[in-house]
Structures are given as structure tokens and as C-alpha cells.
Design a protein around this motif. Sequence first.
Motif, PDB file in Angstrom:
ATOM      1  N   ALA A  31      36.257 -43.027 -19.863  1.00  0.00           N
ATOM      2  CA  ALA A  31      36.179 -43.503 -18.480  1.00  0.00           C
ATOM      3  C   ALA A  31      34.760 -43.368 -17.938  1.00  0.00           C
ATOM      4  O   ALA A  31      34.271 -44.234 -17.198  1.00  0.00           O
ATOM      5  N   GLY A  32      34.083 -42.265 -18.285  1.00  0.00           N
ATOM      6  CA  GLY A  32      32.707 -42.072 -17.843  1.00  0.00           C
ATOM      7  C   GLY A  32      31.778 -43.114 -18.429  1.00  0.00           C
ATOM      8  O   GLY A  32      30.886 -43.633 -17.736  1.00  0.00           O
ATOM      9  N   LEU A  33      31.962 -43.459 -19.677  1.00  0.00           N
ATOM     10  CA  LEU A  33      31.151 -44.501 -20.302  1.00  0.00           C
ATOM     11  C   LEU A  33      31.382 -45.846 -19.628  1.00  0.00           C
ATOM     12  O   LEU A  33      30.439 -46.611 -19.378  1.00  0.00           O
ATOM     13  N   LYS A  34      32.645 -46.144 -19.323  1.00  0.00           N
ATOM     14  CA  LYS A  34      32.959 -47.412 -18.664  1.00  0.00           C
ATOM     15  C   LYS A  34      32.352 -47.471 -17.268  1.00  0.00           C
ATOM     16  O   LYS A  34      31.830 -48.510 -16.843  1.00  0.00           O
ATOM     17  N   ARG A  35      32.403 -46.356 -16.548  1.00  0.00           N
ATOM     18  CA  ARG A  35      31.889 -46.305 -15.177  1.00  0.00           C
ATOM     19  C   ARG A  35      30.372 -46.390 -15.142  1.00  0.00           C
ATOM     20  O   ARG A  35      29.788 -47.128 -14.342  1.00  0.00           O
ATOM     21  N   CYS A  36      29.693 -45.643 -16.004  1.00  0.00           N
ATOM     22  CA  CYS A  36      28.230 -45.523 -15.931  1.00  0.00           C
ATOM     23  C   CYS A  36      27.490 -46.559 -16.760  1.00  0.00           C
ATOM     24  O   CYS A  36      26.360 -46.924 -16.420  1.00  0.00           O
ATOM     25  N   GLN A  37      28.086 -47.034 -17.869  1.00  0.00           N
ATOM     26  CA  GLN A  37      27.393 -47.891 -18.822  1.00  0.00           C
ATOM     27  C   GLN A  37      25.977 -47.343 -19.081  1.00  0.00           C
ATOM     28  O   GLN A  37      24.967 -48.027 -18.859  1.00  0.00           O
ATOM     29  N   PRO A  38      25.881 -46.111 -19.551  1.00  0.00           N
ATOM     30  CA  PRO A  38      24.580 -45.446 -19.644  1.00  0.00           C
ATOM     31  C   PRO A  38      23.709 -45.996 -20.774  1.00  0.00           C
ATOM     32  O   PRO A  38      24.211 -46.429 -21.816  1.00  0.00           O
ATOM     33  N   ALA A  39      22.420 -45.965 -20.554  1.00  0.00           N
ATOM     34  CA  ALA A  39      21.464 -46.295 -21.607  1.00  0.00           C
ATOM     35  C   ALA A  39      21.252 -45.116 -22.543  1.00  0.00           C
ATOM     36  O   ALA A  39      20.799 -45.299 -23.678  1.00  0.00           O
ATOM     37  N   PHE A  40      21.581 -43.911 -22.060  1.00  0.00           N
ATOM     38  CA  PHE A  40      21.436 -42.713 -22.883  1.00  0.00           C
ATOM     39  C   PHE A  40      22.700 -41.871 -22.767  1.00  0.00           C
ATOM     40  O   PHE A  40      23.205 -41.643 -21.660  1.00  0.00           O
ATOM     41  N   VAL A  41      23.198 -41.435 -23.921  1.00  0.00           N
ATOM     42  CA  VAL A  41      24.380 -40.576 -23.983  1.00  0.00           C
ATOM     43  C   VAL A  41      24.029 -39.327 -24.767  1.00  0.00           C
ATOM     44  O   VAL A  41      23.373 -39.398 -25.810  1.00  0.00           O
ATOM     45  N   LEU A  42      24.457 -38.176 -24.257  1.00  0.00           N
ATOM     46  CA  LEU A  42      24.379 -36.929 -25.014  1.00  0.00           C
ATOM     47  C   LEU A  42      25.768 -36.343 -25.110  1.00  0.00           C
ATOM     48  O   LEU A  42      26.492 -36.280 -24.111  1.00  0.00           O
ATOM     49  N   SER A  43      26.146 -35.939 -26.305  1.00  0.00           N
ATOM     50  CA  SER A  43      27.414 -35.241 -26.486  1.00  0.00           C
ATOM     51  C   SER A  43      27.166 -33.951 -27.241  1.00  0.00           C
ATOM     52  O   SER A  43      26.359 -33.904 -28.169  1.00  0.00           O
ATOM     53  N   SER A  44      27.855 -32.889 -26.826  1.00  0.00           N
ATOM     54  CA  SER A  44      27.821 -31.627 -27.568  1.00  0.00           C
ATOM     55  C   SER A  44      29.267 -31.195 -27.788  1.00  0.00           C
ATOM     56  O   SER A  44      30.034 -31.072 -26.836  1.00  0.00           O
TER      57      SER A  44
END
Length: 463
Positions: A245-258
Motif C-alpha cells: 500500500a505504501g508503494l502504491k501511495r508514494c510511487q517512490p523513486a527510492f526504496v529501502l527495506s531492512s
Amino acid sequence: MSTDNEPLLSNAWCGDAAASGACSEQSTAWALRGALSIQRNLSGAAPALDLAQWQDPRVGWGVVLPDRDGFSDADKAVAADAPAAIRKLIAARGNAPVFRYRPEIAQDGRLQRYYPHRGPASLRLSGTRGTLVDTAVPRYLLIVGSPEQIPWRFQYRLQTDAFVGRLDLDEPGLERYVDALLNDWPGQQRDVDAPLLWAVDHGHPDITFLMRKTIAETLFKALVAGGFTPSLLTDAQARLEDFYAGLKRCQPAFVLSSSHGATFPLHDAVQLKAQLGTMLDTEHAVLDIGALLRAWNPAGAIWYAHACCSAGADRPSTFHGLVDEQSSLGRMLAAVAGIGPCTAPVPRALLGGERPLAAFVGHVEPTFDWTLRDPDTGQRMTDALIVDTLYTALHSAARPPIGLAMDGYYDAVAGLLLDHLDAIEAFNEHELGAEARARKAKLLAMDRLAMVVLGDPTVRLPN
């Protein structure tokens, strides 16, 4: 804290627990075996040279392919044996130079180059750089091939003296990636001002607690201070549905996952390879690539994934002999090595998909708590990665290519390997504690080298 008594924690999830293990009786022998021979040359570049400008012939870009039998030197010179998409990319970038990996010269940090009208040359990265002469080696190098064809260890060596990325995709995936790269990621919806950070935290003493504090929260604070509007999903929002849902909302150019990376089931090599390094959420559910792509348009984005094996696996494991073979970490290392050198499924799917990701940065094999926090001093060890690389460099107004942004992270490797050599000399002089110093220095150096860029090293965040 003691590096001798405390078990190593990893971000590998084996199905019922995170892999950990005490150092083995053979760990001294592991620590005293030689590591890579590292030379740093980029720091000596002329001040007037803008290393972000890969089109400048003093900087340059080129391709590294496996050296295959059955082709003439003239064919090898123009990559006649390469997939059509790579030949198109080489042509689009001014008939860029083509280099070859040969095992017998790779250990010395050399690349083979073939020429149409004369014999081949074996070229060192420490020689002339750029593309002004045909015996020079560009500073940007794209490896095209699997880790079976061109080993991870050679990528580690190249990235100490060049800005390196890798594409390990089938031919349709290469076609999609190259077309997107050459056409500036058509259909992209990247929002550079709204990075998305997803941090799974299973609580202390699990390593994800430390990862959240030293990686995700550190970058979040830096981005906020820099005027960005990042989203940090953690605690109750660290479920996969919240991530999608966060990816759909923000459509970010940069993603970090830990998060933990999947390294199970240990007894089933086929299934282990199929989900190797895939991120797990707060309930240990495995990321669904299809659901991810339905929620997010990854075209042209950059993803940094701090999870075990998020980039792939190797055989033999770099860390073989470090920990007790019967510990969960020792058994995990053996099982992952058993599937052979490979690229993880998540970056392959995203880079070769219908809307290709621009770059994926992740680890080959696990990464450990020692690389997040010094086991002797308690000092946080992540500022070079999080603050200097992912924030100050990658998100700067200059928007440098990912290969250049990552380069500063590898700078510490030379010092760590010098520490390793010093510790070996001290051990030979029977100095107390030398083996523990050697063990830590080698682990830190090899862990840092095992962070790799998948994708073309010239891609960058949009302005």
C-alpha cells in the motif's frame, strides 16, 4: 562485548528462526586465510575530472562479458556473441569497449580485450582509464552474465577500482531493461521527494531491531533533515500489505527495506533457490513479487535491500569456516552454498520486468551484526552506508550515478584489509588477541565487498 564469546547474528531466516552461530574452532584458520588484494586508484583522479559524467572519454563506460570459445578475436571485439539487447546498448553508447572475464587473469584484477586487427591484451584496472585509447579501461563497467559465468568475487574485485553493476537476465528481460534504460524509463511515476523505508523489527536481540535503528531510522532522519518527505513503515506497519500500500501511495523513486531474507527450506535446494533472499515481514510472510508489481510501478527506481542474500548466493561461501558448522548459521551457509552461485529472484524479476527497476543494491550471502555495530566498542558502523552513500551522495542535488554513489562505501575496504594483514603479522609474532582482530577485520571487509549493484552503474535518481 567480546568478539570471541558473542555469537554472530545474521539477517537470514531459516523458516523457524534467524540464523546465528558462535565462531568455530576453525575460525582462526578462516581469519588468517588471505582475502582479496585491494588497490584504490579512483582517489587519485584529477580534480577537474567529473566522475559522474560517464560519457566523458576520460571516464568512460564499457561492458564485461564471459570469454567464450568458438568466436574469432574480431567477433569478440564487437560482442558478436552477446545478446541482441547488449549489442544495441553498446552501439547506442558509441560502440563502447567490450572486455572479457578470463579466470586465469582475473585473480590479478585484469580484463581481457580483443581487437579486430591485432592480438588480445590483458589490461589492469590500475592502468590507463577511460576510453581515449583502446588499451584503457573505463571507470564504469557493466557485467553481463550470471555469477556462474562471471563470479561474484570478480565483481568484488572490479568494484574496488571501478563503478560496477551487473545484469543477469534472460534475453527478454535484457530487451526490456535496455529499452527502458535507453528511453529514460517510459511510463515511470518516480517521486524522488517521497522515499519509502520499510523496516521489519522483531525486537531485541533479533538483528532486525539493530537494522531498524542503524539503517532505516538513520536514513529517515537524514532525509527529513534534508527536506524530503519520506515514509517509514515499521512496527505494526511492517506487514507486507502495508508495504504494498505504501508503494502504491508514494510511487517512490527510492526504496529501502531492512528485514530478514528467506534462506529456507534448508533441505530443499529447488525451493530454497526459488525464494532466496526474498524479504519477510513482521509475521514472517514472504514477499509476493506479483503483489508488489501490481501495487508499484518500479520503472527507473532504485531499491536498497538490507536482507540476507537479497542479491544472491555464492559457492563456496565467503564465510565458510567462520562459524560452528552445526549452528543454525553454519547450516544455513552450507545450504545456501549448495544451490551454487546465483542472483536472487527479486532483483531478477524487477530488473527484467515489464516496467524495469533501474538498480537494486543488496548483499550476496548474509550480512552480520558486527557490520552494524562494532562488537568491541558498541560504535554504530553504518554511517558510511546510510548517511554518506544513500543520503549525502545518492540523494544530493547532483544526483550521481549509483555506481559512483556506492564507491565511497568501498573506500574502507583497503583499510580493513590492511588491518587484516597487520593482524596476521601480529599473530605470527604471537601477539595476544591477534586472531580476534584478524577475524573481525576480514569479516568487515568481505561483508562490505559483498554489497553489490545489480543494474547499469550509470543510472541515477531523477532530478
